[in-house]
Design an enzyme around this catalytic site. Structure first.
Site, PDB file in Angstrom:
ATOM      1  N   ASP A 173      -4.095  -6.720   8.769  1.00 39.33           N
ATOM      2  CA  ASP A 173      -2.658  -6.555   8.966  1.00 39.33           C
ATOM      3  C   ASP A 173      -2.421  -5.665  10.175  1.00 39.33           C
ATOM      4  O   ASP A 173      -3.244  -4.818  10.512  1.00 39.33           O
ATOM      5  CB  ASP A 173      -1.993  -5.932   7.723  1.00 39.33           C
ATOM      6  CG  ASP A 173      -2.427  -4.489   7.511  1.00 39.33           C
ATOM      7  OD1 ASP A 173      -1.829  -3.598   8.150  1.00 39.33           O
ATOM      8  OD2 ASP A 173      -3.354  -4.244   6.717  1.00 39.33           O
ATOM      9  N   ASP A 222       0.847  -1.192   0.000  1.00 40.88           N
ATOM     10  CA  ASP A 222       0.000   0.000   0.000  1.00 40.88           C
ATOM     11  C   ASP A 222       0.884   1.243   0.000  1.00 40.88           C
ATOM     12  O   ASP A 222       2.108   1.141  -0.052  1.00 40.88           O
ATOM     13  CB  ASP A 222      -1.005  -0.004   1.156  1.00 40.88           C
ATOM     14  CG  ASP A 222      -0.359   0.212   2.521  1.00 40.88           C
ATOM     15  OD1 ASP A 222       0.830   0.572   2.568  1.00 40.88           O
ATOM     16  OD2 ASP A 222      -1.051   0.026   3.531  1.00 40.88           O
TER      17      ASP A 222
END
Length: 344
Positions: A191, A27
């Site tokens: 996560d 990301d």
């Protein structure tokens, strides 16, 4: 940088020889540009990176909404801020462009979009919009600071509009005690770096077990700790005194692990060195005594504790602290497995 592009992320992180394929997700690190008016990268840069290193999953750029309206705040008349709405709309527009470009380029990674909001209803609307665009993997972001009750409210609201083919990912959020609720709401992944980072970033919860946490035993390197080095250079501390106290701590800790030193003697050595290196006057004696009396590394079955013994709980250099971080991850995995098995 050159090596990860040349060999790919799976080879770079030594994941190629595993028995099963471990997915890697990338990301854009929205926390690093939260103060910016808009995300600082172009879609081309993001996609080139995801493709260039061979990621399995790629998260579209998002812009964090740092605000949440609880029911109490709504009753008090607090209103939605204009910037919250702008950031949510911008995140959704970027996600639309990201998916379109990824499809046009026939990228090898699975695109994820991020839903941001300031209430259960706004998160719900974001999920509806992203599903309409065509996303089947949606990450729920910006919820790390929220109370667990608010997190559950958001996930419940988004579950009400989730399509059967849509899976949710929780960004930076674990809270394994709520795993059954998450699973029922369509959460398929999450996560978090917390178990790893706590090994060296937290003041107290450094070493994890399945039932509690312990304080690591601090023995900073006299020449590797910036604050201690400055005090030595300034003449506030005698360097040889610091060196001797440091060496004594390590010697007695290893003797303790071998059954040749008592808890009291070991705590005394740690305290003597603490008086030298800690300018703020902290006294961790009680915490150290608890850690030493429990000696949790002796009963831990993870490979790190079995291999290095007491070294895993000595708070010292970066590599040593990271080993403790990986121990914490193994404990987290056991907690997760227990939560999942209980849910089943």
């Amino acid at each position: 940088r050159e090596r990860i592009y040349r060999n790919g992320a799976h080879d770079f992180y030594r994941l190629k020889n595993r028995r099963r394929h471990l997915e890697i997700m990338g990301d854009c690190g929205a926390f690093t540009y939260v103060e910016e008016h808009e995300p600082p990268y172009s879609l081309e840069e993001v996609i080139d990176f995801y493709e260039g290193v061979g990621l399995d999953l790629g998260v579209s750029m998002d812009h964090i909404v740092f605000g949440y309206l609880s029911d109490a705040q709504k009753k008090q008349g607090r209103e939605v801020e204009e910037d919250w709405v702008r950031r949510q709309a911008l995140t959704i527009q970027i996600a639309a462009d990201f998916l379109k470009m990824a499809r046009k380029r026939r990228c090898g990674f699975t695109p994820l979009a991020v839903a941001h909001g300031w209430s259960p209803e706004s998160y719900q609307q974001a999920v509806k919009d992203l599903q309409k665009i065509g996303y089947q993997r949606i990450a729920l972001g910006g919820m790390v600071p929220l109370r667990s009750r608010d997190v559950l409210d958001v996930i419940s609201a988004t579950a009400d509009v989730r399509r059967a083919t849509t899976g949710f990912h929780l960004l930076g959020l674990t809270r394994t005690e709520f795993m059954p609720e998450f699973a029922n709401a369509g959460v398929t992944s999450f996560d978090s770096t917390s178990p790893f980072r706590q090994s060296f970033m937290d003041n107290k919860d450094n070493y994890h077990t399945t039932t509690t946490t312990f304080v690591a035993l601090r023995v900073p390197q006299h020449d590797g700790n910036p604050a201690l080095r400055r005090r030595i250079q300034a003449g506030e501390i005698d360097q040889q005194e610091a060196v001797d106290a440091e060496r004594k701590c390590l010697k007695i800790l290893r003797a303790f692990d071998a059954g040749k030193a008592t808890v009291g003697r070991t705590v005394a050595a740690l305290r003597s060195y603490e008086k030298i290196y800690d300018a703020k006057g902290a006294d961790r004696s009680d915490d150290y005594r608890r850690t030493l009396e429990a000696s949790p590394w002796r009963s831990c079955k993870c490979g790190i504790c079995q291999d290095v013994g007491i070294e895993v709980i000595i708070f010292r250099g970066a590599e040593r602290n990271k080993r403790r971080g990986f121990h914490n991850l193994s404990v987290f995995r056991r907690r997760l497995n227990r939560a999942v098995n209980t849910h089943r």
